[in-house]
Design a protein around this motif. Sequence first.
Motif, mmCIF file in Angstrom:
data_model
loop_
_atom_site.group_PDB
_atom_site.id
_atom_site.type_symbol
_atom_site.label_atom_id
_atom_site.label_comp_id
_atom_site.label_asym_id
_atom_site.label_seq_id
_atom_site.Cartn_x
_atom_site.Cartn_y
_atom_site.Cartn_z
ATOM 1 N N SER A 149 0.822 -1.201 0.000
ATOM 2 C CA SER A 149 0.000 0.000 0.000
ATOM 3 C C SER A 149 0.861 1.259 0.000
ATOM 4 O O SER A 149 1.883 1.334 0.694
ATOM 5 C CB SER A 149 -0.909 0.001 1.232
ATOM 6 O OG SER A 149 -1.597 1.237 1.340
ATOM 7 N N ASN A 158 -0.719 4.110 0.723
ATOM 8 C CA ASN A 158 -1.557 5.026 1.510
ATOM 9 C C ASN A 158 -1.478 4.792 3.013
ATOM 10 O O ASN A 158 -1.945 5.633 3.791
ATOM 11 C CB ASN A 158 -3.018 4.892 1.069
ATOM 12 C CG ASN A 158 -3.199 5.196 -0.407
ATOM 13 O OD1 ASN A 158 -2.679 6.192 -0.908
ATOM 14 N ND2 ASN A 158 -3.921 4.329 -1.103
ATOM 15 N N LEU A 183 3.186 8.031 6.716
ATOM 16 C CA LEU A 183 1.957 7.285 6.457
ATOM 17 C C LEU A 183 1.261 6.974 7.782
ATOM 18 O O LEU A 183 1.918 6.860 8.819
ATOM 19 C CB LEU A 183 2.264 5.956 5.749
ATOM 20 C CG LEU A 183 2.797 6.007 4.325
ATOM 21 C CD1 LEU A 183 3.206 4.609 3.873
ATOM 22 C CD2 LEU A 183 1.769 6.602 3.372
#
Length: 280
Positions: A33, A35, A70
């Motif tokens: 990921s 994100n 993040l």
Amino acid sequence: MPAWAKAFLALIGFLAGGFLPEAGRAQTSDLVSQNALRVCADPANDPVSTRDGTGYENKLAELIAAELDLPVQYVWFPQATGFIRNTLMAKRCDIVMGYAQGHELVQNTNHYYTSAYALIVKEDGDLTGVDSLSDPALKDRRIGIVAGTPPAAHMARNGLIGKAKPYNLVVDRRVESPAVDMLNDLQSGEIDAAILWGPLGGPLVKADYPEMKVTTLINEELPPRLFFRITMGVRQGEKVWQRKLNSLIRRNQDDINALLFEAGVPLVNDLGTEVLEPTQ
């Protein structure tokens, strides 16, 4: 230009691109990921990882996530049979914060600490000076041991298994906690000593059993070894992600050490021959 020539040039460009920054990023699996730092974790493995975020691996995840800019996102699953299969390999998350070096189920980062099994006794008892499982003072004592762990072999060699009290190795910690049960038995006098993996026993003692002493077992000369190097685990083949984490570990090693010392994790050198002390 003929179609075959265009295809050939495209292939050369693709292969050569492995040495360029943009292509390097492309090597990172799309499964990782961009994100969130997606962490595979046990929700009830206190003091290591907990759903409320108080475990030291939770804090380590926050440190790494901050470096990546993040948020942390958890996928919870009991760390028992099927943990890796149902989390990391199922592509639901991208990192296991603590995993023993060399295990084939995951691809390991560089190790970020080394620790060992520990002997835990009452501070005011007559076993406080014991630092080896061959010490005659342990003879005829009832010692708690997690069944199937490496110290059991040393106990057997030294004639300590006959009176030992075994505790389960693979459990769902939402309903059973062998480490806590063992320390409670030591507190009540059911057993005379406890042997636990240091990163589990050390923090538990620091938080809840101040009357106990933790002695890291670094003096055992015969196999099996009682120290292990701990890494972060990622999926096999995700080399770019692995290298990024290696870089983060290297740059943040002092902060990682401080976090572990604060939690009560006993740290040893890479050869398992010396206990490390916090730097002032």
